[in-house]
Design an enzyme around this catalytic site. Structure first.
Site, PDB file in Angstrom:
ATOM      1  N   CYS A  11       0.871  -1.174   0.000  1.00  0.00           N
ATOM      2  CA  CYS A  11       0.000   0.000   0.000  1.00  0.00           C
ATOM      3  C   CYS A  11       0.911   1.228   0.000  1.00  0.00           C
ATOM      4  O   CYS A  11       2.000   1.167  -0.587  1.00  0.00           O
ATOM      5  CB  CYS A  11      -0.978  -0.036   1.182  1.00  0.00           C
ATOM      6  SG  CYS A  11      -0.196  -0.235   2.796  1.00  0.00           S
ATOM      7  N   ARG A  17      -3.223  -0.940   5.440  1.00  0.00           N
ATOM      8  CA  ARG A  17      -3.899  -1.903   4.569  1.00  0.00           C
ATOM      9  C   ARG A  17      -3.071  -3.148   4.274  1.00  0.00           C
ATOM     10  O   ARG A  17      -3.551  -4.281   4.448  1.00  0.00           O
ATOM     11  CB  ARG A  17      -4.294  -1.204   3.243  1.00  0.00           C
ATOM     12  CG  ARG A  17      -5.382  -0.155   3.424  1.00  0.00           C
ATOM     13  CD  ARG A  17      -5.501   0.753   2.215  1.00  0.00           C
ATOM     14  NE  ARG A  17      -4.331   1.627   2.059  1.00  0.00           N
ATOM     15  CZ  ARG A  17      -4.137   2.479   1.082  1.00  0.00           C
ATOM     16  NH1 ARG A  17      -5.051   2.563   0.120  1.00  0.00           N
ATOM     17  NH2 ARG A  17      -3.066   3.234   1.034  1.00  0.00           N
ATOM     18  N   ASP A 129      -8.147   4.082   2.007  1.00  0.00           N
ATOM     19  CA  ASP A 129      -7.093   4.298   2.999  1.00  0.00           C
ATOM     20  C   ASP A 129      -7.742   4.677   4.329  1.00  0.00           C
ATOM     21  O   ASP A 129      -8.381   5.720   4.426  1.00  0.00           O
ATOM     22  CB  ASP A 129      -6.192   5.433   2.482  1.00  0.00           C
ATOM     23  CG  ASP A 129      -5.051   5.723   3.405  1.00  0.00           C
ATOM     24  OD1 ASP A 129      -4.976   5.094   4.485  1.00  0.00           O
ATOM     25  OD2 ASP A 129      -4.229   6.590   3.062  1.00  0.00           O
TER      26      ASP A 129
HETATM   27  P1  4NP Z   1      -1.550   2.557   4.383  1.00  0.00           P
HETATM   28  O1  4NP Z   1      -2.118   3.880   5.101  1.00  0.00           O
HETATM   29  O2  4NP Z   1      -1.011   2.979   3.043  1.00  0.00           O
HETATM   30  O3  4NP Z   1      -2.732   1.679   4.266  1.00  0.00           O
HETATM   31  O4  4NP Z   1      -0.463   2.016   5.304  1.00  0.00           O
HETATM   32  C1  4NP Z   1      -1.385   5.060   5.181  1.00  0.00           C
HETATM   33  C2  4NP Z   1      -0.459   5.228   6.181  1.00  0.00           C
HETATM   34  C3  4NP Z   1       0.272   6.400   6.265  1.00  0.00           C
HETATM   35  C4  4NP Z   1       0.073   7.395   5.334  1.00  0.00           C
HETATM   36  C5  4NP Z   1      -0.847   7.226   4.332  1.00  0.00           C
HETATM   37  C6  4NP Z   1      -1.579   6.055   4.252  1.00  0.00           C
HETATM   38  N1  4NP Z   1       0.806   8.597   5.425  1.00  0.00           N
HETATM   39  O5  4NP Z   1       0.537   9.532   4.636  1.00  0.00           O
HETATM   40  O6  4NP Z   1       1.740   8.699   6.241  1.00  0.00           O
END
Ligand code: 4NP
Length: 162
Positions: A11, A17, A129
């Site tokens: 992700c 995710r 997200d």
């Molecule tokens: P992930 O969620 O991609 O599902 O792990 C996120 C975690 C952190 C960030 C964005 C999405 N971030 O911008 O730091």
């Protein structure tokens, strides 16, 4: 020894995710007696959270369903990961776009998780997200991942003749 099939979920941050992808895929292959045939990992296209444990929202959603993902640690997706895994499964179209920008990235083994929705009407969608959202957002991701990994495993079982 039969070959090991390697699967990488990814992700953006590898804290919300894709840790659920790794954890729920591992449980599903264990339930089918196929653990020995698979090597499963997860990563993120960004380096922002490298070394961190999964987000508490994902840990809680998994734990509520009997899956412990708390020992995972975030790592960044690399070109070597793309070359080294049989199936590389992104959570959203933007994740796939970012992966395709890595040097040497081909398209052959890149998949979108929700192209494996049991309901054909939901295929092609992004896994939303949940970062910074409440428990319901993490529960929604949990449910998406849980049902999609089953169809993904069916696909791999068929492709690999397991
Ligand atoms: P992930 O969620 O991609 O599902 O792990 C996120 C975690 C952190 C960030 C964005 C999405 N971030 O911008 O730091």
């Amino acid at each position: 020894m039969p070959e090991t099939i390697s699967v990488m979920f990814f992700c953006l941050g590898n804290i919300c995710r894709s840790p659920l992808g790794e954890g729920l895929f591992l449980r599903a292959v264990a339930d089918r007696g196929l653990s020995a045939r698979f090597a499963v990992a997860s990563s993120g296209t960004s380096a922002h959270h490298v070394g961190e444990a999964p987000d508490p929202g994902s840990v809680r959603a998994a734990r509520a369903h009997g899956v412990d993902i708390s020992s995972q640690r975030s790592q960044q997706l690399t070109s070597a990961h793309l070359r080294g895994h049989d199936y590389v499964v992104g959570m959203s179209a933007s994740n796939l776009r970012d992966a395709r920008r890595l040097p040497g990235a081909g398209d052959a083994n890149l998949l979108l998780l929700r192209d494996h929705e049991p309901d054909e009407g939901l295929r092609g969608l992004d896994t939303p997200d949940p970062w910074g959202h409440g428990a319901a957002a993490f529960e929604e991701v949990y449910a998406i991942v849980e049902r999609c990994v089953e169809v993904l495993i069916d696909r791999i079982v068929e492709e690999r003749g397991l």
